[in-house]
Design a protein around this motif. Structure first.
Motif, PDB file in Angstrom:
ATOM      1  N   VAL A  26      41.540  39.563  43.174  1.00 44.12           N
ATOM      2  CA  VAL A  26      41.809  40.850  43.823  1.00 44.12           C
ATOM      3  C   VAL A  26      42.722  40.639  45.032  1.00 44.12           C
ATOM      4  O   VAL A  26      43.696  41.368  45.241  1.00 44.12           O
ATOM      5  CB  VAL A  26      40.494  41.526  44.249  1.00 44.12           C
ATOM      6  N   ARG A  27      42.418  39.633  45.834  1.00 45.31           N
ATOM      7  CA  ARG A  27      43.209  39.359  47.026  1.00 45.31           C
ATOM      8  C   ARG A  27      44.620  38.907  46.666  1.00 45.31           C
ATOM      9  O   ARG A  27      45.606  39.339  47.285  1.00 45.31           O
ATOM     10  CB  ARG A  27      42.491  38.323  47.882  1.00 45.31           C
ATOM     11  N   VAL A  28      44.718  38.032  45.684  1.00 50.40           N
ATOM     12  CA  VAL A  28      46.024  37.546  45.258  1.00 50.40           C
ATOM     13  C   VAL A  28      46.876  38.706  44.746  1.00 50.40           C
ATOM     14  O   VAL A  28      48.055  38.845  45.113  1.00 50.40           O
ATOM     15  CB  VAL A  28      45.880  36.457  44.173  1.00 50.40           C
ATOM     16  N   ASP A  29      46.302  39.533  43.895  1.00 50.73           N
ATOM     17  CA  ASP A  29      47.043  40.650  43.317  1.00 50.73           C
ATOM     18  C   ASP A  29      47.531  41.610  44.391  1.00 50.73           C
ATOM     19  O   ASP A  29      48.687  42.064  44.364  1.00 50.73           O
ATOM     20  CB  ASP A  29      46.157  41.384  42.312  1.00 50.73           C
ATOM     21  N   ALA A  30      46.672  41.908  45.362  1.00 50.85           N
ATOM     22  CA  ALA A  30      47.060  42.826  46.429  1.00 50.85           C
ATOM     23  C   ALA A  30      48.192  42.244  47.264  1.00 50.85           C
ATOM     24  O   ALA A  30      49.139  42.960  47.626  1.00 50.85           O
ATOM     25  CB  ALA A  30      45.856  43.132  47.317  1.00 50.85           C
ATOM     26  N   PHE A  31      48.114  40.964  47.562  1.00 49.58           N
ATOM     27  CA  PHE A  31      49.159  40.330  48.368  1.00 49.58           C
ATOM     28  C   PHE A  31      50.495  40.326  47.621  1.00 49.58           C
ATOM     29  O   PHE A  31      51.544  40.606  48.201  1.00 49.58           O
ATOM     30  CB  PHE A  31      48.751  38.903  48.735  1.00 49.58           C
ATOM     31  N   CYS A  32      50.439  40.013  46.339  1.00 47.76           N
ATOM     32  CA  CYS A  32      51.673  39.981  45.545  1.00 47.76           C
ATOM     33  C   CYS A  32      52.307  41.355  45.433  1.00 47.76           C
ATOM     34  O   CYS A  32      53.543  41.499  45.522  1.00 47.76           O
ATOM     35  CB  CYS A  32      51.382  39.414  44.156  1.00 47.76           C
ATOM     36  N   ARG A  33      51.507  42.377  45.237  1.00 47.98           N
ATOM     37  CA  ARG A  33      52.047  43.728  45.125  1.00 47.98           C
ATOM     38  C   ARG A  33      52.669  44.192  46.440  1.00 47.98           C
ATOM     39  O   ARG A  33      53.658  44.927  46.464  1.00 47.98           O
ATOM     40  CB  ARG A  33      50.952  44.704  44.696  1.00 47.98           C
ATOM     41  N   ALA A  34      52.089  43.750  47.549  1.00 54.03           N
ATOM     42  CA  ALA A  34      52.595  44.183  48.846  1.00 54.03           C
ATOM     43  C   ALA A  34      53.842  43.430  49.292  1.00 54.03           C
ATOM     44  O   ALA A  34      54.656  43.964  50.055  1.00 54.03           O
ATOM     45  CB  ALA A  34      51.505  44.017  49.904  1.00 54.03           C
ATOM     46  N   GLU A  38      55.038  35.327  44.429  1.00 52.68           N
ATOM     47  CA  GLU A  38      54.627  34.868  43.110  1.00 52.68           C
ATOM     48  C   GLU A  38      53.119  34.624  43.084  1.00 52.68           C
ATOM     49  O   GLU A  38      52.571  34.031  44.012  1.00 52.68           O
ATOM     50  CB  GLU A  38      55.364  33.578  42.751  1.00 52.68           C
ATOM     51  N   PRO A  39      52.442  35.055  42.008  1.00 52.27           N
ATOM     52  CA  PRO A  39      50.979  34.910  41.937  1.00 52.27           C
ATOM     53  C   PRO A  39      50.493  33.468  42.059  1.00 52.27           C
ATOM     54  O   PRO A  39      49.508  33.199  42.756  1.00 52.27           O
ATOM     55  CB  PRO A  39      50.636  35.502  40.566  1.00 52.27           C
ATOM     56  N   GLU A  40      51.173  32.545  41.392  1.00 58.64           N
ATOM     57  CA  GLU A  40      50.696  31.155  41.422  1.00 58.64           C
ATOM     58  C   GLU A  40      50.764  30.573  42.825  1.00 58.64           C
ATOM     59  O   GLU A  40      49.816  29.926  43.294  1.00 58.64           O
ATOM     60  CB  GLU A  40      51.523  30.303  40.460  1.00 58.64           C
ATOM     61  N   ALA A  41      51.869  30.809  43.504  1.00 59.85           N
ATOM     62  CA  ALA A  41      52.017  30.302  44.867  1.00 59.85           C
ATOM     63  C   ALA A  41      51.037  30.988  45.818  1.00 59.85           C
ATOM     64  O   ALA A  41      50.464  30.344  46.719  1.00 59.85           O
ATOM     65  CB  ALA A  41      53.447  30.506  45.354  1.00 59.85           C
ATOM     66  N   THR A  42      50.825  32.296  45.617  1.00 59.73           N
ATOM     67  CA  THR A  42      49.881  33.028  46.463  1.00 59.73           C
ATOM     68  C   THR A  42      48.465  32.526  46.255  1.00 59.73           C
ATOM     69  O   THR A  42      47.706  32.342  47.217  1.00 59.73           O
ATOM     70  CB  THR A  42      49.957  34.534  46.157  1.00 59.73           C
ATOM     71  N   SER A  43      48.099  32.283  45.008  1.00 56.40           N
ATOM     72  CA  SER A  43      46.766  31.771  44.714  1.00 56.40           C
ATOM     73  C   SER A  43      46.539  30.419  45.373  1.00 56.40           C
ATOM     74  O   SER A  43      45.483  30.173  45.973  1.00 56.40           O
ATOM     75  CB  SER A  43      46.575  31.654  43.197  1.00 56.40           C
ATOM     76  N   ALA A  44      47.534  29.547  45.302  1.00 56.41           N
ATOM     77  CA  ALA A  44      47.412  28.224  45.912  1.00 56.41           C
ATOM     78  C   ALA A  44      47.289  28.337  47.432  1.00 56.41           C
ATOM     79  O   ALA A  44      46.485  27.630  48.059  1.00 56.41           O
ATOM     80  CB  ALA A  44      48.609  27.364  45.540  1.00 56.41           C
ATOM     81  N   ALA A  45      48.061  29.242  48.032  1.00 55.27           N
ATOM     82  CA  ALA A  45      48.014  29.417  49.481  1.00 55.27           C
ATOM     83  C   ALA A  45      46.662  29.977  49.920  1.00 55.27           C
ATOM     84  O   ALA A  45      46.118  29.577  50.952  1.00 55.27           O
ATOM     85  CB  ALA A  45      49.140  30.340  49.929  1.00 55.27           C
ATOM     86  N   LEU A  46      46.108  30.900  49.129  1.00 60.48           N
ATOM     87  CA  LEU A  46      44.814  31.481  49.472  1.00 60.48           C
ATOM     88  C   LEU A  46      43.696  30.455  49.306  1.00 60.48           C
ATOM     89  O   LEU A  46      42.762  30.408  50.112  1.00 60.48           O
ATOM     90  CB  LEU A  46      44.553  32.717  48.613  1.00 60.48           C
ATOM     91  N   LYS A  47      43.781  29.622  48.282  1.00 66.10           N
ATOM     92  CA  LYS A  47      42.789  28.558  48.120  1.00 66.10           C
ATOM     93  C   LYS A  47      42.848  27.581  49.289  1.00 66.10           C
ATOM     94  O   LYS A  47      41.818  27.110  49.776  1.00 66.10           O
ATOM     95  CB  LYS A  47      43.024  27.827  46.800  1.00 66.10           C
ATOM     96  N   ALA A  48      44.053  27.284  49.758  1.00 68.05           N
ATOM     97  CA  ALA A  48      44.196  26.412  50.921  1.00 68.05           C
ATOM     98  C   ALA A  48      43.581  27.058  52.158  1.00 68.05           C
ATOM     99  O   ALA A  48      42.962  26.375  52.993  1.00 68.05           O
ATOM    100  CB  ALA A  48      45.671  26.095  51.163  1.00 68.05           C
ATOM    101  N   ALA A  49      43.735  28.372  52.287  1.00 67.20           N
ATOM    102  CA  ALA A  49      43.116  29.087  53.408  1.00 67.20           C
ATOM    103  C   ALA A  49      41.604  29.000  53.331  1.00 67.20           C
ATOM    104  O   ALA A  49      40.926  28.781  54.343  1.00 67.20           O
ATOM    105  CB  ALA A  49      43.573  30.551  53.414  1.00 67.20           C
ATOM    106  N   HIS A  50      41.044  29.151  52.116  1.00 67.05           N
ATOM    107  CA  HIS A  50      39.595  29.002  51.933  1.00 67.05           C
ATOM    108  C   HIS A  50      39.149  27.621  52.384  1.00 67.05           C
ATOM    109  O   HIS A  50      38.141  27.473  53.083  1.00 67.05           O
ATOM    110  CB  HIS A  50      39.238  29.198  50.456  1.00 67.05           C
TER     111      HIS A  50
END
Length: 236
Positions: A26-34, A38-50
């Motif tokens: 949900v977070r990745v999708d919202a960030f990408c739409r805004a 790219e979803p893959e890069a956003t997902s990796a960045a969010l996992k790093a934040a976690h």
């Protein structure tokens, strides 16, 4: 020492973790739409934040907030979000838990109700990507709120368990001394050590997480909430 109030952890004590992957998406999708990222890069960045959230919690015993996560993802991807757009993304990160919520542990509400019949009770919980405001809403939605006299979350206090202010602030709200608390939680390093460090007593709840059951120094260990309800009269 007499027990005059009982406090409960939230995660893996009253609520069992579910759907973490779906909340991440949900977070990745919202960030990408805004932002068009790219979803893959956003997902990796969010996992790093976690991962950074957990590191800060472990080493500094404090809690970051959704805005921190948005800032980390933006910095990782070299993207600028400002003003309302930034605030809206932080809100999405913090409330994704409503779309895919955790589930109350079997018997948890009944345990809360029984405890509240006898002594003041409260929540003492570390938070994270889902802040205290969101956890409050989940407690309310699932019928816990009427029985709680205080709710203490680490993002609001500024420190996390096992730091003493988490327990001292709650004790003050309940009009008892910290050593008069009986705290229940699933984590030895934070729940058990935290309350014992202020002179209180501890109950390890191992029903959803039993990794500390064999080595705990808690005064009591419970695998089901009906076990706690049965023992409750002897605790007070």
């Amino acid at each position: 020492m007499a027990i005059r109030a009982i406090t409960f952890d939230f995660w893996m004590t009253l609520f069992e973790e579910h759907n973490r992957k779906e909340r991440h998406e949900v977070r990745v999708d919202a960030f990408c739409r805004a932002t068009g990222a790219e979803p893959e890069a956003t997902s990796a960045a969010l996992k790093a934040a976690h991962d950074h959230f957990f590191q800060i919690h472990a080493t500094e015993q404090r809690t970051l907030c959704p805005a921190d996560a948005v800032r980390m993802v933006c910095e990782s991807l070299d993207i600028e979000l400002e003003g309302t757009a930034f605030d809206e993304m932080a809100e999405v990160f913090g409330t994704a838990i409503f779309e895919y919520p955790p589930i109350p542990v079997a018997g948890a509400l009944e345990a809360i109700q029984e405890a509240a019949r006898r002594v003041p009770i409260a929540i003492i919980s570390d938070s994270g990507m889902s802040p205290g405001t969101s956890l409050r809403a989940l407690l309310d939605k699932n019928g816990f709120t009427p029985y709680l006299q205080a709710l203490t979350f680490s993002d609001e206090v500024g420190v996390a368990k096992p730091q003493a202010p988490m327990f001292e602030r709650t004790a003050a709200a309940l009009n008892v001394a910290p050593h008069e608390l009986f705290h229940l939680g699933d984590l030895e390093p934070t729940d058990i050590k935290g309350v014992q460090a202020v002179g209180g007593q501890a109950g390890l709840f191992a029903g959803a997480n039993d990794r500390f059951a064999a080595t705990t120094r808690a005064e009591h260990t419970f695998y089901r909430w009906d076990e706690f309800v049965k023992v409750l009269p002897t605790l007070l």
